[in-house]
Design a protein around this motif. Structure first.
Motif, PDB file in Angstrom:
ATOM      1  N   ALA A 122      10.371   0.618  -9.456  1.00 36.76           N
ATOM      2  CA  ALA A 122       9.109   1.338  -9.261  1.00 36.76           C
ATOM      3  C   ALA A 122       9.379   2.803  -8.960  1.00 36.76           C
ATOM      4  N   VAL A 123       8.501   3.649  -9.475  1.00 45.26           N
ATOM      5  CA  VAL A 123       8.557   5.070  -9.144  1.00 45.26           C
ATOM      6  C   VAL A 123       8.241   5.239  -7.658  1.00 45.26           C
ATOM      7  N   ASP A 124       8.990   6.093  -7.013  1.00 44.81           N
ATOM      8  CA  ASP A 124       8.834   6.333  -5.571  1.00 44.81           C
ATOM      9  C   ASP A 124       7.508   7.037  -5.290  1.00 44.81           C
ATOM     10  N   ASN A 125       6.639   6.383  -4.497  1.00 48.06           N
ATOM     11  CA  ASN A 125       5.390   7.006  -4.048  1.00 48.06           C
ATOM     12  C   ASN A 125       5.001   6.369  -2.709  1.00 48.06           C
ATOM     13  N   ARG A 126       3.869   6.779  -2.156  1.00 53.37           N
ATOM     14  CA  ARG A 126       3.479   6.292  -0.827  1.00 53.37           C
ATOM     15  C   ARG A 126       3.409   4.765  -0.780  1.00 53.37           C
ATOM     16  N   GLY A 127       2.760   4.182  -1.781  1.00 48.07           N
ATOM     17  CA  GLY A 127       2.571   2.739  -1.772  1.00 48.07           C
ATOM     18  C   GLY A 127       3.844   1.960  -1.948  1.00 48.07           C
ATOM     19  N   THR A 128       4.709   2.396  -2.881  1.00 45.22           N
ATOM     20  CA  THR A 128       5.942   1.647  -3.120  1.00 45.22           C
ATOM     21  C   THR A 128       6.927   1.823  -1.966  1.00 45.22           C
ATOM     22  N   ARG A 129       6.894   2.981  -1.302  1.00 47.51           N
ATOM     23  CA  ARG A 129       7.758   3.158  -0.123  1.00 47.51           C
ATOM     24  C   ARG A 129       7.347   2.198   0.990  1.00 47.51           C
ATOM     25  N   GLY A 130       6.037   2.004   1.155  1.00 45.31           N
ATOM     26  CA  GLY A 130       5.575   1.074   2.175  1.00 45.31           C
ATOM     27  C   GLY A 130       6.049  -0.350   1.914  1.00 45.31           C
ATOM     28  N   ILE A 131       6.060  -0.753   0.643  1.00 49.41           N
ATOM     29  CA  ILE A 131       6.540  -2.091   0.292  1.00 49.41           C
ATOM     30  C   ILE A 131       8.053  -2.177   0.464  1.00 49.41           C
ATOM     31  N   ALA A 132       8.762  -1.122   0.074  1.00 51.03           N
ATOM     32  CA  ALA A 132      10.227  -1.135   0.143  1.00 51.03           C
ATOM     33  C   ALA A 132      10.729  -1.340   1.573  1.00 51.03           C
ATOM     34  N   GLU A 133       9.959  -0.880   2.562  1.00 50.72           N
ATOM     35  CA  GLU A 133      10.349  -1.066   3.954  1.00 50.72           C
ATOM     36  C   GLU A 133      10.415  -2.551   4.333  1.00 50.72           C
TER      37      GLU A 133
END
Length: 389
Positions: free
Chosen positions: A285-296
């Protein structure tokens, strides 16, 4: 109470389960969306369904018309609380809430903070000036929560456990049994979403072409449809690419994927990303606010990349080799649809109680239960953020 979104599909997919969960608490749910976007099935989940002038990317004149339509509906339906979804609904609903003196909750599905061009600049100016007019927010990732805590320091800013109405894991798995045992086929990358340039599908195609230099039989499967009021993106017609319209059973497509790809530059919460991980499918996934939240919340199986074809291609090849997914403890339970719906129901009941001083009351639409009664019935209270305590 009234739920507002520009498109009926948003109300049907994200809001309808919350609406149904609120009925036992004496609320009469009303849905409002832009004219021409309301599916007939919406009437099953709401007591009344109204249409206003289309206001998603429709210009200031249509925004004003939608506002006038909405104000009339709020008065006719004697609404006690507005529940606003997506930036356009928040913009219109916030003004109507002030004019009609109706409490409201804003659900921040995504924002345009940092977006290039006039739209991003205008959004930032409007939110900086008016964000404090909204007493209660629900955000879908930590970055947006922090922004709205700063812009609206006196507001309650909640962080939802998942986007939309959560993940219906049982339905996903039941609808997607996977490939028949023993069947061999080329590796497959799946991208899913609205067919609009905003989702950056051109980048997905470019990255796939680069990856094909190493895996000549790699397939790209594009799942999605166009939406009313948005420019359309047309999938290219070339060998290795297949495209189908949106499906109500995404589990079928996810089960047949080897890697799921998301190239959207902006997401409040990547629900498809979460669904793929629940299905045990690795994601790029491209790094953005939503995907960073999931990656955590993911130990292994999600790679975040910059929006460059070479970086995405390299990550796709890596995920095709690894094919391992490990999600943090407790995350799957927090993403479950019933728990996410309970979270939103609790925020709504809390907002209603606060607008009338708490306790049980006779609202315009009848008796409404206070949050204490909700907890006793099994719907937990959202945790108040430190700034709101």
């Amino acid at each position: 109470m009234l739920f507002l979104a520009p498109l009926g599909a948003t109300l049907e997919g994200f809001v309808a389960p919350v609406s149904r969960a609120l009925r036992p608490y004496g609320l009469r749910p009303v849905a409002v969306a832009g004219r021409g976007s309301v599916p007939p099935s919406l009437h099953r989940s709401f007591d009344a369904v109204h249409e206003v002038a289309p206001f998603r990317r429709a210009g200031l004149r249509n925004l004003a018309r939608a506002g006038r339509d909405l104000a009339r509906i709020v008065r006719e339906e004697r609404v006690d609380l507005l529940h606003l979804h997506t930036p356009y609904a928040v913009a219109v609903g916030r003004v109507v809430a002030q004019v009609t003196r109706t409490p409201h909750v804003a659900v921040v599905h995504g924002t345009l903070f940092g977006a290039p061009g006039r739209a991003g600049q205008l959004f930032s100016v409007i939110e900086t000036v008016s964000a404090r007019l909204t007493p209660t927010y629900v955000t879908l990732n930590p970055d947006d929560q922090e922004i709205y805590r700063r812009l609206a320091p006196r507001s309650r800013v909640h962080y939802a456990p998942c986007g939309g109405a959560g993940v219906d894991a049982e339905r996903l798995r039941a609808s997607g049994p996977g490939e028949p045992v023993g069947e061999r086929r080329p590796p497959r990358v799946v991208v899913m979403g609205r067919l609009t340039p905003d989702k950056n599908f051109d980048l997905a195609v470019s990255a796939w072409r680069v990856a094909r230099r190493s895996l000549p039989d790699l397939e790209l499967r594009i799942v999605g449809s166009t939406s009313i009021g948005e420019p359309a993106w047309v999938p290219p017609d070339e060998p290795g690419i297949s495209a189908v319209g949106w499906t109500p059973e995404p589990g079928v497509e996810l089960a047949a994927a080897d890697v799921v790809l998301s190239t959207s530059p902006r997401e409040g919460f990547g629900l498809t990303v979460a669904e793929a991980l629940v299905m045990g499918k690795p994601v790029v996934a491209v790094d953005n606010r939503g995907t960073r939240g999931i990656a955590e919340k993911v130990a292994e199986g999600l790679i975040l990349v910059p929006p460059r074809a070479a970086s995405i291609s390299s990550a796709l090849l890596s995920q095709l080799r690894a094919r391992t997914v490990r999600i943090g403890p407790g995350v799957l339970e927090s993403w479950r649809q019933e728990n996410v719906v309970a979270f939103h129901a609790s925020v709504i009941l809390d907002a209603l109680a606060r607008s009338t001083g708490g306790g049980r009351r006779e609202g315009r639409g009848g008796a409404v239960a206070a949050p204490a009664e909700t907890v006793a019935a099994g719907v937990g209270q959202p945790e108040a953020p430190p700034a709101a305590r």
